[in-house]
Design a protein around this motif. Structure first.
Motif, mmCIF file in Angstrom:
data_model
loop_
_atom_site.group_PDB
_atom_site.id
_atom_site.type_symbol
_atom_site.label_atom_id
_atom_site.label_comp_id
_atom_site.label_asym_id
_atom_site.label_seq_id
_atom_site.Cartn_x
_atom_site.Cartn_y
_atom_site.Cartn_z
ATOM 1 N N CYS A 45 0.583 -0.748 0.056
ATOM 2 C CA CYS A 45 -0.162 -0.011 -0.103
ATOM 3 C C CYS A 45 0.492 0.964 -0.143
ATOM 4 C CB CYS A 45 -1.278 0.220 1.719
ATOM 5 S SG CYS A 45 -0.181 -0.067 3.063
ATOM 6 N N GLY A 46 2.072 1.210 0.364
ATOM 7 C CA GLY A 46 3.060 2.407 0.716
ATOM 8 C C GLY A 46 2.519 3.044 1.338
ATOM 9 N N ALA A 47 1.673 3.051 2.423
ATOM 10 C CA ALA A 47 1.448 4.018 3.879
ATOM 11 C C ALA A 47 3.104 4.246 4.565
ATOM 12 C CB ALA A 47 0.318 3.622 4.089
ATOM 13 N N CYS A 48 3.680 2.978 4.445
ATOM 14 C CA CYS A 48 4.776 3.132 5.202
ATOM 15 C C CYS A 48 6.556 3.384 4.839
ATOM 16 C CB CYS A 48 5.421 1.896 6.028
ATOM 17 S SG CYS A 48 5.699 0.514 4.710
ATOM 18 N N THR A 49 5.929 4.188 3.331
ATOM 19 C CA THR A 49 6.590 4.694 3.294
ATOM 20 C C THR A 49 8.059 5.983 3.165
ATOM 21 O OG1 THR A 49 6.023 4.172 1.010
ATOM 22 C CG2 THR A 49 7.843 5.989 0.169
ATOM 23 N N PRO A 56 13.197 6.554 -1.682
ATOM 24 C CA PRO A 56 11.981 5.763 -0.843
ATOM 25 C C PRO A 56 11.890 4.562 -0.895
ATOM 26 C CG PRO A 56 11.730 7.502 -3.109
ATOM 27 C CD PRO A 56 13.050 7.018 -2.600
ATOM 28 N N THR A 57 11.595 3.982 0.907
ATOM 29 C CA THR A 57 11.392 2.612 0.952
ATOM 30 C C THR A 57 9.873 1.901 1.640
ATOM 31 O OG1 THR A 57 14.195 2.784 0.943
ATOM 32 C CG2 THR A 57 12.939 0.940 2.302
ATOM 33 N N ARG A 58 9.857 1.192 1.708
ATOM 34 C CA ARG A 58 9.026 0.294 2.371
ATOM 35 C C ARG A 58 9.404 -0.247 3.726
ATOM 36 N NH1 ARG A 58 6.066 2.083 -2.227
ATOM 37 N NH2 ARG A 58 4.583 1.016 -2.667
ATOM 38 N N VAL A 108 6.215 11.390 0.792
ATOM 39 C CA VAL A 108 7.983 10.649 0.301
ATOM 40 C C VAL A 108 7.836 10.873 -0.825
ATOM 41 C CG1 VAL A 108 9.670 8.767 0.674
ATOM 42 C CG2 VAL A 108 7.717 10.352 3.080
ATOM 43 N N SER A 109 7.186 10.009 -1.310
ATOM 44 C CA SER A 109 6.973 9.296 -2.960
ATOM 45 C C SER A 109 6.915 10.963 -4.197
ATOM 46 C CB SER A 109 6.103 8.548 -3.125
ATOM 47 O OG SER A 109 6.161 6.972 -2.447
ATOM 48 N N PRO A 171 20.378 -2.315 -2.673
ATOM 49 C CA PRO A 171 19.470 -2.640 -1.448
ATOM 50 C C PRO A 171 19.170 -1.309 -0.378
ATOM 51 C CG PRO A 171 19.612 -4.841 -1.091
ATOM 52 C CD PRO A 171 21.335 -3.563 -2.216
ATOM 53 N N ALA A 172 18.418 -0.966 0.196
ATOM 54 C CA ALA A 172 18.196 0.715 0.054
ATOM 55 C C ALA A 172 18.503 -0.381 1.900
ATOM 56 C CB ALA A 172 16.092 0.630 0.973
#
Length: 402
Positions: A45-49, A56-58, A108-109, A171-172
């Motif tokens: 869902c991307g809410a935690c980005t 930008p990271t999940r 953020v995104s 990797p982030a």
């Protein structure tokens, strides 16, 4: 416990944490940075980005321990950021938020887009923001807000920054890859004796049936059939017959070596999916055990599923057959939000009941298609029955049942 050191919003933090702690949980629970919201907890869902080393990271699927010495920037750390300030104003002006739950991740995104996108093309913005889901707005205001900020900044002579200034790949949080990644080695030619399931999976876009695959979750089922174990075991050798007992399943081809190609139609609320996939089926006559190793993908929702089923048929006490089934599975993409283990277990119980009913009908000489003329698996109705059962039990305990 694992010692971890992070730079969060310009402040150095050190803590001892469980290795399995996700970055979002660490920030919310131990640092009170609750602007990072948790939604699906599947990275969908991307809410935690948030930003890890500027990317930008999940954070719900990123381990905090994997971000040792990384620069973490949450929505709180963007209070004085120029681009984020302009985005917040544009979100207000374009009515790009309602409940606001998805907004921190959206900002953020969107900030990343504003930095690196040269021209404010609406389609490009929509595609780039598709990893952030919103249940309220319909995305029109969000798209306009991002487009407005990009247009205004380019109009003021602020050029786009290629890659938003990122120079690393990897990797982030890894901080161990600089410049361009080395070219991948040329893949070796596929051996002639490779399993046909692997070939078909690669051709169809379904996940490969790798030997070392590990499931995300497992569940076990046991059911009894009123017919003799010999008869049930023999029927399980008829792959097409077994598939006819499962609502939504259909087969395109079955080879003599146990390779199967087919599809499974599923409906979850407004989402209709058709998983096209492959499977390898094996049976051991001596122990009356078998395995089904399969994978499938739905092109529309970009959801994929992977599963390994092991079953055993034995004589049941008092007559009939006992069937023990162990299922390891993984679900990714849009439908992963319905993959909670408790919900899957309850839905599996209902599917098993339907399968057993159809199986009994077939063994008795009937037609499973007549017993359950279901052309697709309506998981939505199954989920509703699960919830109804939960509430029925709850109210029964509260009012009258002792």
């Amino acid at each position: 416990m694992t010692a971890v050191s992070l730079n969060v919003n310009g402040r150095r933090l050190s803590a001892d944490i469980e290795p399995r702690t996700h970055l979002a949980d660490f920030l919310r629970e131990s640092q009170n940075l609750t602007g990072t919201h948790l939604g699906c907890e599947h990275g969908v869902c991307g809410a935690c980005t948030l930003l890890v080393d500027g990317s930008p990271t999940r954070s719900c699927i990123t381990y905090a321990a994997a971000c040792e010495n990384a620069e973490i920037t949450t929505i709180e750390g963007l209070d004085d950021d120029e681009v984020a300030t302009e985005l917040r104003a544009a979100f207000r002006e374009e009515h790009a938020l309602q409940c606001g739950y998805c907004t921190p991740g959206m900002i953020v995104s969107a900030r990343d887009l504003v930095l690196r996108l040269e021209t404010p093309d609406e389609e490009t913005i929509r595609v780039a923001m598709s990893g952030n889901l919103c249940r309220c707005t319909g995305y029109v205001g969000i798209t306009r807000a991002v487009q407005k900020v990009i247009t205004d900044r380019r109009g003021r002579g602020i050029a786009a920054i290629p890659g938003a200034g990122r120079k690393r790949l990897g990797p982030a949080g890894s901080r161990n890859a600089s410049g361009l990644a080395p070219a991948a080695a040329a893949p070796q030619a596929v051996k002639a004796q490779a399993k046909p399931a692997a070939k078909a999976a690669a051709a169809s876009g379904a996940p490969r049936l790798d030997e070392d695959w590990k499931p995300q979750a497992t569940l076990s089922q046991t059911f009894t059939v009123s017919h003799p174990a010999d008869e049930v075991w023999a029927f399980f050798g008829d792959i097409r017959g077994v598939a006819s007992c499962l609502p939504g399943a259909s087969l395109d081809s079955v080879s003599e070596d146990g390779h199967v190609e087919g599809r499974m139609r599923v409906k979850v609320g407004p989402i209709s999916a058709e998983f096209g996939g492959v499977a390898d089926v094996t049976r051991d006559e001596a122990s009356r055990t078998g395995t089904i190793n399969g994978a499938g993908k739905d092109q529309k929702s970009n959801s994929a599923t992977r599963g390994l089923i092991r079953y055993a048929v034995s004589k049941a006490e008092g007559g009939g057959a006992k069937v023990d089934v162990d299922v390891g599975y993984a679900l990714t993409g849009m439908l992963a939000q319905f993959g909670r283990s408790g919900l899957v277990q309850d839905v599996a119980n209902r599917l098993t009941a339907a399968f057993v009913q159809n199986l009994e009908a077939r063994l008795a000489g009937g037609d499973a298609a007549e017993a359950a003329p279901v052309k697709e698996l309506d998981a939505g109705s199954l989920v509703f029955s699960v919830i109804k059962g939960w509430f029925g039990g709850l109210f029964g305990k509260l009012f009258g049942r002792r």
